[in-house]
Design a protein around this motif. Structure first.
Motif, PDB file in Angstrom:
ATOM      1  N   UNK A 117       0.809  -1.215   0.000  1.00 43.96           N
ATOM      2  CA  UNK A 117       0.000   0.000   0.000  1.00 43.96           C
ATOM      3  C   UNK A 117       0.845   1.269   0.000  1.00 43.96           C
ATOM      4  N   UNK A 118       2.170   1.156  -0.113  1.00 44.93           N
ATOM      5  CA  UNK A 118       3.056   2.319  -0.147  1.00 44.93           C
ATOM      6  C   UNK A 118       3.448   2.587  -1.604  1.00 44.93           C
ATOM      7  N   UNK A 119       3.195   3.787  -2.113  1.00 45.37           N
ATOM      8  CA  UNK A 119       3.607   4.081  -3.495  1.00 45.37           C
ATOM      9  C   UNK A 119       5.120   4.243  -3.583  1.00 45.37           C
ATOM     10  N   UNK A 120       5.744   3.432  -4.401  1.00 41.44           N
ATOM     11  CA  UNK A 120       7.197   3.423  -4.573  1.00 41.44           C
ATOM     12  C   UNK A 120       7.508   3.542  -6.063  1.00 41.44           C
TER      13      UNK A 120
ATOM     14  N   UNK B 158      -1.881   3.460  -9.459  1.00 44.99           N
ATOM     15  CA  UNK B 158      -3.271   3.781  -9.116  1.00 44.99           C
ATOM     16  C   UNK B 158      -3.404   5.253  -8.744  1.00 44.99           C
ATOM     17  N   UNK B 159      -2.364   5.814  -8.134  1.00 45.08           N
ATOM     18  CA  UNK B 159      -2.381   7.227  -7.774  1.00 45.08           C
ATOM     19  C   UNK B 159      -2.209   8.147  -8.985  1.00 45.08           C
ATOM     20  N   UNK B 160      -2.003   7.574 -10.179  1.00 36.17           N
ATOM     21  CA  UNK B 160      -1.848   8.374 -11.384  1.00 36.17           C
ATOM     22  C   UNK B 160      -0.409   8.694 -11.738  1.00 36.17           C
ATOM     23  N   UNK B 161       0.546   7.989 -11.149  1.00 34.80           N
ATOM     24  CA  UNK B 161       1.962   8.227 -11.417  1.00 34.80           C
ATOM     25  C   UNK B 161       2.399   7.286 -12.527  1.00 34.80           C
ATOM     26  N   UNK B 162       2.873   7.835 -13.621  1.00 31.18           N
ATOM     27  CA  UNK B 162       3.245   7.057 -14.792  1.00 31.18           C
ATOM     28  C   UNK B 162       4.715   7.260 -15.110  1.00 31.18           C
ATOM     29  N   UNK B 163       5.362   6.269 -15.723  1.00 37.99           N
ATOM     30  CA  UNK B 163       6.770   6.431 -16.136  1.00 37.99           C
ATOM     31  C   UNK B 163       6.927   7.571 -17.123  1.00 37.99           C
TER      32      UNK B 163
ATOM     33  N   UNK C  80       1.405  15.494  -6.492  1.00 42.23           N
ATOM     34  CA  UNK C  80       0.192  14.669  -6.550  1.00 42.23           C
ATOM     35  C   UNK C  80       0.130  13.699  -5.386  1.00 42.23           C
ATOM     36  N   UNK C  81       1.275  13.106  -5.043  1.00 39.35           N
ATOM     37  CA  UNK C  81       1.331  12.080  -3.989  1.00 39.35           C
ATOM     38  C   UNK C  81       2.464  12.438  -3.029  1.00 39.35           C
ATOM     39  N   UNK C  82       2.182  13.166  -1.945  1.00 39.66           N
ATOM     40  CA  UNK C  82       3.252  13.589  -1.018  1.00 39.66           C
ATOM     41  C   UNK C  82       3.965  12.422  -0.338  1.00 39.66           C
TER      42      UNK C  82
END
Length: 488
Positions: free
Chosen positions: A11-14, A35-40, A50-52
């Motif tokens: 559940x941690x965005x890495x 899922x948070x919208x972070x793309x390469x 967007x994701x602190x």
């Protein structure tokens, strides 16, 4: 988590980042980050807004490529033709090999199982062409299988990104309302030809469609694995000393190396004992060779360390670090003066005293003289990134600069007279200065800069003299003078 070797929670965005033109960019992201919208390809600074809670680690792109190249050879257990596809893919030509695994579906299950045992997750697909398999593996259902007559129906619903086009072309197609591969297929060929007639492969949807449908060839150019060169001696009865068999094994191994036009830098001796135990002895060389007598001499005093137990009945000798090797001729009669090679002396000393007992100097990327040179093991590979000498340096550099006592100083340039090692030196001529500033990323705050001078005294002795600091620079008292080296 790093100390324990555990991965971050799911559940941690890495993300993994790499250097871009305008700062770090996203190289890869886990499922939570996507899922948070972070793309390469996105900038790390923008994604943090967007994701602190985003965790960022730097990617080892070269290490990933090397691991993927090893995985290419490992995947040949399923078929003989494998190749790396981009940064995160493998292409396997399984034509005529799927029946050995019970069909294509069973083969995909076996592949996924074996990859999972390595700790790797995979998205697999089987299709008649490289392009179709690439699209189905990334955008199709799990373990997709596409027959020769099913390409239009199974590839049509996939997004247009599956055509392996560059970003501007994908954006253009979406603006035209062509969001799926099927929509691009329905466009008349003449219209696509007129619009993209001058576009290259990465920006030509028509050529990509032809590759996907098999109308344009895209063969798998498989890489060749290095040949496995190994010899063995099967014994009729157990023995306790492999020394009598080593000369013949080295001769046979070097004959195979010569026939293949190769040389080796490592040898692996393995003895198989009758009780099932295995012992290994490894030797290495500083240069590629296939001289049987020299390789046999490296095992001297090492074979005695093998515990024979109840004896052994099988001996194998394998070549490691196999490289191409050309015959060298340095005499008119076609021979070579092999007795004078320095590499053989290095190999014998390293084999006797250990691989780290013999070292050699290498250049490093540093403008500070004492940091521009380092010592590595003589058998180690040459680092890819080395320093380049752009200024004249003395032949002998002192390990620690020796301070001198100034007798007669001048406002500019080196002192006219100074005392070094209890002798008075009078400067006859000099050249300089060459200013070397401290490395702020390594040195402590307050480290003073240096001004180097090449000086020659009244006897012709040439020294490398430097002044540490400047008057009233706020980093100490008066400048100090040191001798750092001697010229020829």
């Amino acid at each position: 988590m790093e100390r324990c070797g555990n991965a971050p929670p799911d559940d941690v965005p890495v993300v993994l980042a790499r250097e871009g033109q305008h700062g770090p960019v996203i190289h890869a992201a886990n499922r939570t980050a996507r899922i948070e919208g972070i793309l390469p390809g996105s900038r790390v600074v923008d994604m943090r807004a967007i994701c602190p809670e985003l965790q960022v680690e730097y990617a080892d792109v070269a290490g990933d490529h090397a691991a993927l190249d090893r995985l290419v050879l490992w995947a040949r257990r399923w078929c003989p033709w494998t190749v790396r596809d981009g940064d995160d893919g493998l292409i396997l030509d399984t034509t005529g090999a799927d029946h050995l695994w019970g069909g294509e579906a069973a083969m995909l299950v076996e592949m996924e199982t074996q990859l999972s045992l390595l700790g790797l997750t995979a998205q697999l697909a089987v299709a008649p062409t490289w392009a179709a398999a690439w699209a189905l593996a990334r955008f199709g259902p799990v373990r997709s299988i596409c027959g020769p007559d099913e390409a239009y129906f199974k590839l049509g619903p996939l997004p247009v990104t599956g055509l392996r086009l560059d970003d501007p072309t994908v954006l253009l197609l979406r603006r035209l309302g062509l969001k799926t591969i099927g929509a691009v297929m329905d466009v008349p060929r003449l219209s696509l030809t007129r619009r993209f007639v001058k576009a290259g492969l990465q920006a030509n949807p028509l050529m990509r469609l032809d590759q996907m449908m098999g109308k344009l060839a895209e063969p798998v150019s498989s890489v060749d694995a290095k040949p496995v060169i190994r010899v063995q001696a099967r014994l009729a009865e157990p023995i306790f000393d492999p020394t009598p068999y080593l000369p013949d094994l080295c001769e046979d191994l070097c004959a195979q190396l010569k026939q293949a036009g190769m040389g080796c830098r490592r040898l692996h001796l393995t003895v198989y004992k009758t009780d099932g135990d295995v012992s290994h002895v490894d030797v290495a060389t500083s240069a590629t060779t296939r001289d049987a007598a020299h390789l046999h001499s490296l095992f001297r005093d090492k074979v005695e360390r093998i515990n024979p137990g109840f004896g052994f009945d099988l001996i194998t000798l394998a070549a490691g670090a196999v490289e191409e090797m050309q015959e060298r001729q340095n005499r008119l009669d076609g021979g070579s003066d092999d007795d004078l090679h320095l590499t053989r002396l290095i190999d014998r000393l390293s084999a006797k005293f250990g691989p780290h007992a013999v070292t050699r100097p290498i250049l490093r990327q540093s403008h500070v003289p004492e940091r521009a040179e380092a010592q590595i093991a003589a058998l180690a590979d040459q680092p890819e990134e080395g320093g380049v000498l752009t200024k004249e340096r003395p032949l002998r550099l002192l390990d620690h600069p020796e301070e001198v006592r100034v007798l007669y100083a001048v406002p500019e340039g080196p002192p006219a007279q100074f005392v070094w090692r209890r002798q008075t030196h009078r400067v006859a001529r000099y050249a300089g200065p060459e200013r070397i500033a401290p490395e702020w990323w390594k040195d402590r705050p307050g480290t003073r800069l240096r001004d180097y001078f090449k000086v020659e005294d009244q006897t012709g002795l040439r020294l490398w003299l430097y002044r540490e600091g400047l008057h009233e620079d706020g980093r100490g008292g008066d400048p100090r003078w040191f001798v750092h080296g001697m010229f020829a």
